[in-house]
Write a protein that holds these residues in place. Structure first.
Motif, mmCIF file in Angstrom:
data_model
loop_
_atom_site.group_PDB
_atom_site.id
_atom_site.type_symbol
_atom_site.label_atom_id
_atom_site.label_comp_id
_atom_site.label_asym_id
_atom_site.label_seq_id
_atom_site.Cartn_x
_atom_site.Cartn_y
_atom_site.Cartn_z
ATOM 1 N N LYS A 147 0.862 -1.173 0.000
ATOM 2 C CA LYS A 147 0.000 0.000 0.000
ATOM 3 C C LYS A 147 0.901 1.227 0.000
ATOM 4 N N ALA A 148 1.081 1.808 -1.189
ATOM 5 C CA ALA A 148 1.974 2.954 -1.332
ATOM 6 C C ALA A 148 1.241 4.085 -2.039
ATOM 7 N N ILE A 149 1.496 5.309 -1.596
ATOM 8 C CA ILE A 149 0.872 6.481 -2.210
ATOM 9 C C ILE A 149 1.942 7.329 -2.894
ATOM 10 N N THR A 150 1.531 8.111 -3.874
ATOM 11 C CA THR A 150 2.474 9.016 -4.532
ATOM 12 C C THR A 150 2.769 10.181 -3.598
ATOM 13 N N ILE A 151 4.055 10.473 -3.455
ATOM 14 C CA ILE A 151 4.462 11.544 -2.544
ATOM 15 C C ILE A 151 5.216 12.645 -3.280
ATOM 16 N N ARG A 152 5.586 12.342 -4.512
ATOM 17 C CA ARG A 152 6.169 13.339 -5.425
ATOM 18 C C ARG A 152 5.779 12.916 -6.828
ATOM 19 N N ILE A 153 5.206 13.842 -7.609
ATOM 20 C CA ILE A 153 4.751 13.480 -8.947
ATOM 21 C C ILE A 153 4.646 14.738 -9.801
ATOM 22 N N GLU A 154 4.814 14.553 -11.104
ATOM 23 C CA GLU A 154 4.800 15.702 -12.007
ATOM 24 C C GLU A 154 3.407 16.302 -12.151
ATOM 25 N N ALA A 155 2.368 15.508 -11.983
ATOM 26 C CA ALA A 155 1.000 16.030 -12.019
ATOM 27 C C ALA A 155 0.475 16.039 -10.589
ATOM 28 N N SER A 156 0.481 17.206 -9.940
ATOM 29 C CA SER A 156 0.195 17.276 -8.504
ATOM 30 C C SER A 156 -1.221 16.815 -8.152
ATOM 31 N N LYS A 157 -2.130 16.769 -9.127
ATOM 32 C CA LYS A 157 -3.486 16.303 -8.827
ATOM 33 C C LYS A 157 -3.508 14.834 -8.434
ATOM 34 N N HIS A 158 -2.422 14.098 -8.759
ATOM 35 C CA HIS A 158 -2.356 12.679 -8.409
ATOM 36 C C HIS A 158 -1.615 12.432 -7.093
ATOM 37 N N ILE A 163 -1.016 3.492 -5.562
ATOM 38 C CA ILE A 163 -0.533 3.009 -6.852
ATOM 39 C C ILE A 163 -1.549 2.093 -7.531
ATOM 40 N N LEU A 164 -2.410 1.447 -6.738
ATOM 41 C CA LEU A 164 -3.471 0.625 -7.331
ATOM 42 C C LEU A 164 -4.439 1.494 -8.135
ATOM 43 N N GLU A 165 -4.767 2.672 -7.588
ATOM 44 C CA GLU A 165 -5.667 3.584 -8.287
ATOM 45 C C GLU A 165 -5.041 4.127 -9.569
ATOM 46 N N LEU A 166 -3.725 4.302 -9.545
ATOM 47 C CA LEU A 166 -3.037 4.920 -10.678
ATOM 48 C C LEU A 166 -2.539 3.919 -11.710
ATOM 49 N N GLN A 167 -2.639 2.619 -11.434
ATOM 50 C CA GLN A 167 -2.032 1.624 -12.314
ATOM 51 C C GLN A 167 -2.498 1.759 -13.765
ATOM 52 N N ALA A 168 -3.804 1.820 -13.969
ATOM 53 C CA ALA A 168 -4.344 1.905 -15.329
ATOM 54 C C ALA A 168 -3.874 3.181 -16.017
ATOM 55 N N HIS A 169 -3.851 4.285 -15.275
ATOM 56 C CA HIS A 169 -3.405 5.565 -15.836
ATOM 57 C C HIS A 169 -1.932 5.501 -16.237
ATOM 58 N N LEU A 170 -1.109 4.884 -15.398
ATOM 59 C CA LEU A 170 0.316 4.762 -15.689
ATOM 60 C C LEU A 170 0.560 3.896 -16.926
ATOM 61 N N GLY A 186 12.053 9.001 -12.882
ATOM 62 C CA GLY A 186 11.803 10.219 -12.124
ATOM 63 C C GLY A 186 10.389 10.735 -12.259
ATOM 64 N N GLU A 187 9.497 9.924 -12.856
ATOM 65 C CA GLU A 187 8.120 10.360 -13.058
ATOM 66 C C GLU A 187 7.385 10.590 -11.745
ATOM 67 N N TYR A 188 7.671 9.755 -10.753
ATOM 68 C CA TYR A 188 7.023 9.929 -9.447
ATOM 69 C C TYR A 188 7.797 9.167 -8.381
ATOM 70 N N GLU A 189 7.528 9.510 -7.113
ATOM 71 C CA GLU A 189 8.080 8.793 -5.969
ATOM 72 C C GLU A 189 6.933 8.435 -5.040
ATOM 73 N N THR A 190 7.141 7.392 -4.239
ATOM 74 C CA THR A 190 6.056 6.882 -3.399
ATOM 75 C C THR A 190 6.465 6.786 -1.932
ATOM 76 N N LEU A 191 5.470 6.600 -1.104
ATOM 77 C CA LEU A 191 5.669 6.345 0.322
ATOM 78 C C LEU A 191 4.821 5.141 0.697
ATOM 79 N N THR A 192 5.455 4.114 1.251
ATOM 80 C CA THR A 192 4.743 2.901 1.648
ATOM 81 C C THR A 192 4.134 3.085 3.041
ATOM 82 N N LEU A 193 2.833 2.872 3.110
ATOM 83 C CA LEU A 193 2.124 2.987 4.389
ATOM 84 C C LEU A 193 1.837 1.627 5.010
ATOM 85 N N ASP A 194 1.854 0.572 4.180
ATOM 86 C CA ASP A 194 1.624 -0.772 4.716
ATOM 87 C C ASP A 194 2.124 -1.793 3.696
#
Length: 728
Positions: A147-158, A163-170, A186-194
């Motif tokens: 369970k990881a969320i984007t913590i740095r990304i070129e499109a700040s709306k994401h 990452i499950l929500e963004l998989q299809a978009h990616l 360098g497209e994005y960075e993540t933070l693992t919460l679980d």
């Protein structure tokens, strides 16, 4: 192995830990590098992710492991591929951090990522995500419940999305623009919460704010700055919280978080001074050793002329270490006389008399060939056991190929990964120089575990070929479409039927792989030369594959003429060999007009009888030994056929890069006597006098004693010639 894991908080570092555990390793500590100031989210770092560092402290509680942290004092000063120790570089902060972890937990023998630091600390680097298919990798992470969320990304709306929500978009962005779906570009960075490794608690992000790192009108870069979060325990205990980006629980409740301070550079200077003394101490020991016989040869590659310089050193030796120390010391001296060093060496063939002493030769080699001496990259290498003592060659023999320019490209991966076997020692997986790829001998090692593939010799053979293919792919090549020569070393422990099974495995592997290659037609599939060599033993394995590949360049300017006319070296008229159709039957050839000429000649007992049919003294078919006159005539025939092949394809002896004669111990002849016979034949061929001391002392060939060899697994040859010439 007991492992310290370098964690950034991202999905990749967490999944790397999961893969590490899957392969049976035990993670005993975590390590993290963070900015000097807590308020800073992202550094201009070449190596490390620091966004989300405020939450990483919670990983100690979530995993129940000690966490060692250090603030980054250095900056990105050295950014070349092969890192060199650099004062003030951020990599030195990692060295200090891991050095302290190793001091606190001495049982640690491996760590995840960054090879240079590991090498200096005597640790093994584990990199199980390297060179994995990125689409499959992202899918695996999601399926295995990271369970990881984007913590740095070129499109700040994401920002803040799973990452499950963004998989299809990616995946859609990959199809349209070719992005890396895992964010490695360098497209994005993540933070693992679980994740499954968090056995005690998961992280709940309560509040955050968005910071625009770049306000570009087309694609602004946004950073998620944690404001408040808490830990939700998985075992039913109370949860703990932190505010304003500071997890107070991590500081008070979690007692196994350690901040690593201290400097490194004074200790470094003392360490390097000690290293400089090692070669001097070894040379001093050489002067006092008792002597036997040891030999070495050096192939010095110049554009005008290549010579294989053969130097026989008559000494009394107690063991392989004495012989090898003497050989490497003299090689180093010989290189320096020509303004060369180990950095100019492309390839090393190391032959030893006893494979039980393989660890000893590794230790000895490490004292001479170091990454510090090889600023262009360490050379590639193969090591096999040969019957050296049986033919008067002592305990060790070394052959090196040296280049006079600095255009080589080296692939030197020391990390254990799923890609291909790591190189444990001072050598690389492959070296590319002027369109020729010299690959290190590959064993049937399973890359992630570095153990021999179970299932016997054929299973080892298939894995070794898979490893060859993985290395070739790194240079945009394939052993199916790029191989010039495949030398297959077989251990004497194999039966004849097992050797034939290995040959069948090689043939079916290449055919199967040829059909699977995209955009490769039947016309593009090369027919490489096969050379099988039977050796008394190999390092740990039953088979070893050593490929030589052609990796073409687009620049035609790289194709140069050697400056020697094809007629400069002719065939003497008094050589009474007339070309016959059966001559071609004993040859394997691989020719690219104007570029490469490779040929092997197989001399069997029956062929010796045919070559020597007009002599007064010929061997009986039932006899094992061959009369000296027959060996002399056979040597002249070999040079005649080699010269004819070279000249017919518009090459000259000046284009020669290597010439080896593998001779069977069944010939019952001493190597020194055989060398004189071949030197005499070569002198006659080139029109030189037999008294020419330079030609006799520095022959352009190397004699290699083997149990047997040949173009097939039967290995019926008494003598096999291997010639390689290039104009690239």
């Amino acid at each position: 192995m007991k492992v310290v894991a370098l964690v950034s908080g991202g999905k990749d570092s967490c999944y790397a830990m999961m893969r590490c555990r899957d392969y049976g390793h035990e993670i005993v500590a975590l390590a993290n590098l963070m900015p000097l100031e807590d308020s800073i989210d992202e550094l201009d770092s070449y190596m490390f992710q620091t966004v989300g560092h405020q939450i990483v402290i919670s990983y100690a509680e979530c995993m129940g492991l000690p966490l060692f942290r250090r603030r980054i004092k250095g900056s990105s000063r050295y950014q070349d591929l092969n890192y060199q120790v650099t004062s003030g570089d951020e990599v030195e902060d990692m060295f200090v951090l891991l050095n302290e972890v190793k001091h606190q937990i001495p049982s640690i023998t491996a760590r995840l990522r960054v090879e240079s630091v590991c090498s200096r600390l005597g640790l093994v680097s584990l990199a199980y995500l390297w060179k994995q298919d990125q689409t499959s990798l992202l899918d695996e992470m999601i399926r295995k419940e990271i369970k990881a969320i984007t913590i740095r990304i070129e499109a700040s709306k994401h920002l803040g999305r799973d990452i499950l929500e963004l998989q299809a978009h990616l995946l859609n962005l990959k199809e349209m623009y070719g992005i890396n779906v895992c964010g490695e570009g360098g497209e994005y960075e993540t933070l693992t919460l679980d994740c499954p490794l968090f056995k005690n608690a998961r992280i709940i992000l309560d509040d955050f704010k968005v910071i625009l790192h770049s306000e570009d009108s087309i694609a602004s870069v946004g950073i998620l700055h944690p404001v408040a979060f808490h830990l939700e325990c998985k075992n039913g205990s109370l949860s703990f919280s932190g505010e304003s980006g500071r997890n107070e629980v991590g500081l008070n409740k979690v007692c196994n978080v350690h901040e690593v301070k201290g400097d490194y550079f004074l200790w470094l200077d003392a360490r390097l001074s000690i290293q400089r003394l090692i070669p001097l101490m070894l040379r001093k020991r050489e002067c006092t050793c008792q002597v036997q016989r040891c030999t070495f040869s050096m192939a010095s590659w110049f554009r005008i002329l290549l010579k294989l310089q053969k130097v026989n050193i008559i000494e009394i030796s107690r063991c392989l270490q004495d012989d090898l120390t003497s050989i490497l010391g003299k090689l180093e001296l010989e290189l320096s006389k020509n303004d060369f060093g180990w950095a100019h060496v492309l390839y090393i063939h190391l032959y030893i008399s006893d494979m039980n002493e393989f660890p000893l030769q590794m230790k000895c080699t490490l004292s001479f060939i170091t990454e510090k001496k090889c600023h262009m990259g360490v050379p590639s290498r193969s090591t096999i056991q040969l019957p050296l003592a049986q033919v008067g060659r002592g305990n060790a023999s070394v052959e090196i190929l040296v280049t006079g320019d600095q255009s080589k490209r080296v692939l030197h991966v020391q990390s254990i990964s799923c890609w291909a076997p790591s190189c444990i020692g001072p050598y690389s997986q492959a070296t590319l120089h002027r369109e020729i790829l010299y690959m290190a001998g590959q064993l049937g090692l399973d890359p992630p575990t570095m153990t021999l593939c179970p299932g016997g010799p054929t299973a080892e053979m298939e894995q070794a070929l898979e490893n060859c293919e993985a290395v070739a792919n790194c240079f945009n090549g394939s052993i199916t479409s790029s191989a010039i020569l495949l030398i297959i070393y077989c251990s004497a422990r194999l039966t004849l039927s097992e050797r034939h099974e290995i040959q069948l495995k090689v043939e079916t592997f290449l055919k199967r792989r040829a059909f699977s290659l995209p955009h490769v037609g039947s016309a593009d599939v090369l027919d490489p030369i096969f050379l099988y060599v039977l050796a008394p033993d190999l390092p740990k394995a039953l088979v070893e594959v050593k490929p030589v590949l052609h990796i073409p360049e687009d620049r035609e300017a790289m194709i140069q003429d050697s400056g020697l006319e094809a007629s400069a070296t002719g065939i003497p008229e008094n050589w009474d060999f007339e070309h016959s159709s059966w001559h071609d039957s004993c040859c394997q050839k691989w020719i690219i007009s104007g570029k490469i000429c490779a040929v092997t000649i197989s001399i069997t007992k029956d062929l010796v009888l045919q070559i020597c049919s007009g002599l007064d003294e010929t061997p009986e078919s039932s006899q094992l030994s061959i009369p000296k006159k027959c060996i002399e005539r056979t040597s002249r025939f070999c040079f005649y056929l080699l010269s004819r092949t070279v000249l017919e394809n518009q090459f000259s002896w000046g284009d020669l890069m290597s010439l080896r004669f593998y001779f069977s111990t069944a010939l019952c002849i001493n190597a020194e006597e055989l060398e004189l016979i071949f030197s005499q034949a070569l002198s006659e061929l080139t029109g030189a006098s037999s008294k020419n001391s330079e030609m006799l002392e520095e022959p352009i060939f190397n004699l290699i004693p083997v149990l047997s060899s040949g173009g097939s697994a039967s290995m019926d040859d008494l003598l096999t010639c291997e010639l390689f010439a290039s104009k690239t």
